[in-house]
Design a protein around this motif. Structure first.
Motif, short mmCIF file in Angstrom:
data_model
loop_
_atom_site.label_atom_id
_atom_site.label_comp_id
_atom_site.label_asym_id
_atom_site.label_seq_id
_atom_site.Cartn_x
_atom_site.Cartn_y
_atom_site.Cartn_z
N LEU A 180 0.68 -1.03 0.07
CA LEU A 180 -0.06 -0.13 0.00
C LEU A 180 1.00 1.25 -0.03
O LEU A 180 0.42 2.39 -0.63
CB LEU A 180 -1.09 0.04 1.35
CG LEU A 180 -2.02 -0.94 1.27
CD1 LEU A 180 -3.00 -1.17 2.39
CD2 LEU A 180 -3.01 -0.87 0.09
N TRP A 181 1.93 1.17 0.63
CA TRP A 181 2.73 2.38 1.00
C TRP A 181 3.41 2.47 -0.41
O TRP A 181 3.75 3.64 -0.90
CB TRP A 181 3.87 2.41 1.96
CG TRP A 181 3.28 2.47 3.38
CD1 TRP A 181 3.58 1.52 4.29
CD2 TRP A 181 2.73 3.74 3.84
NE1 TRP A 181 2.77 1.99 5.63
CE2 TRP A 181 2.43 3.38 5.40
CE3 TRP A 181 2.35 4.85 3.45
CZ2 TRP A 181 1.86 4.34 6.01
CZ3 TRP A 181 1.73 5.70 4.42
CH2 TRP A 181 1.48 5.55 5.48
N MET A 182 3.85 1.53 -1.17
CA MET A 182 4.70 1.98 -2.48
C MET A 182 3.59 2.17 -3.54
O MET A 182 3.72 3.01 -4.48
CB MET A 182 5.10 0.22 -2.90
CG MET A 182 5.95 0.62 -4.24
SD MET A 182 7.43 1.77 -4.20
CE MET A 182 8.50 0.81 -3.15
N THR A 183 2.26 1.67 -3.51
CA THR A 183 1.13 2.06 -4.34
C THR A 183 0.77 3.63 -4.19
O THR A 183 0.68 4.55 -5.11
CB THR A 183 0.05 1.34 -4.28
OG1 THR A 183 0.37 -0.12 -4.18
CG2 THR A 183 -1.02 1.90 -5.13
N ALA A 184 1.09 3.84 -3.10
CA ALA A 184 0.79 5.46 -2.57
C ALA A 184 2.09 6.30 -3.24
O ALA A 184 1.66 7.47 -3.78
CB ALA A 184 0.61 5.66 -1.28
N ALA A 185 2.92 5.99 -3.16
CA ALA A 185 4.26 6.66 -3.58
C ALA A 185 4.22 6.69 -5.20
O ALA A 185 4.32 7.80 -5.69
CB ALA A 185 5.44 6.08 -3.13
N ALA A 186 3.82 5.62 -5.77
CA ALA A 186 3.79 5.69 -7.12
C ALA A 186 2.71 6.60 -7.82
O ALA A 186 2.86 7.30 -8.71
CB ALA A 186 3.54 4.27 -7.84
N ALA A 187 1.60 6.35 -7.16
CA ALA A 187 0.28 7.14 -7.52
C ALA A 187 0.60 8.54 -7.28
O ALA A 187 0.17 9.33 -8.10
CB ALA A 187 -0.78 6.75 -6.50
N TYR A 188 1.29 8.91 -6.30
CA TYR A 188 1.75 10.32 -6.03
C TYR A 188 2.72 11.03 -7.19
O TYR A 188 2.44 11.93 -7.57
CB TYR A 188 2.30 10.74 -4.69
CG TYR A 188 2.44 12.05 -4.44
CD1 TYR A 188 1.39 12.99 -3.86
CD2 TYR A 188 3.69 12.59 -4.52
CE1 TYR A 188 1.58 14.32 -3.80
CE2 TYR A 188 3.95 14.21 -4.16
CZ TYR A 188 2.78 14.79 -3.76
OH TYR A 188 2.93 16.35 -3.66
N LEU A 189 3.29 10.32 -7.47
CA LEU A 189 4.59 10.43 -8.65
C LEU A 189 3.74 10.79 -9.96
O LEU A 189 3.92 11.70 -10.69
CB LEU A 189 5.62 9.43 -8.72
CG LEU A 189 6.79 9.70 -7.77
CD1 LEU A 189 7.62 8.53 -7.93
CD2 LEU A 189 7.29 10.85 -7.91
#
Length: 109
Positions: free
Chosen positions: A51-60
């Motif tokens: 979930l944290w990695m998905t959030a980072a990619a989505a923010y980018l």
């Protein structure tokens, strides 16, 4: 007074190096962890890391930004800070996987 200021700057840089190390470690471990989860070698699935990695990619990739990238330097800095913070959360969430990998694959980087 100059010596004290230099010490303070050195301490800040050392603190940032730790965070940069966490970010690097999170990026280096995430793909192998994902492969181990898909192959069924590692359980339980580390959902917080995913979930944290998905959030980072989505923010980018998101066109929505805390500070628009049109403000070049400030816009990029906010992306680096937020994604960096998210990657440190990924690294923390991968602690169990890191221990598992060290015991099952001692020669892995």
């Amino acid at each position: 007074m100059a010596g004290f200021r230099g010490w303070w700057i050195w301490q800040r840089l050392k603190g940032r190096a730790r965070v940069l190390g966490q970010m690097k470690r999170a990026l280096a471990l995430f793909v192998p962890m994902l492969a181990d989860v898909v192959r069924g070698r590692y359980r339980p699935v580390p959902w917080p890391a995913l979930l944290w990695m998905t959030a980072a990619a989505a923010y980018l990739v998101s066109p929505l930004d805390l500070i628009p990238d049109v403000l070049v330097l400030i816009g990029i800095v906010d992306d680096v800070v937020i994604v960096g913070w998210l990657l440190t959360r990924v690294d923390n969430a991968l602690a169990d996987y890191r221990r598992w990998r060290e015991t099952t694959c001692p020669d892995a980087p």
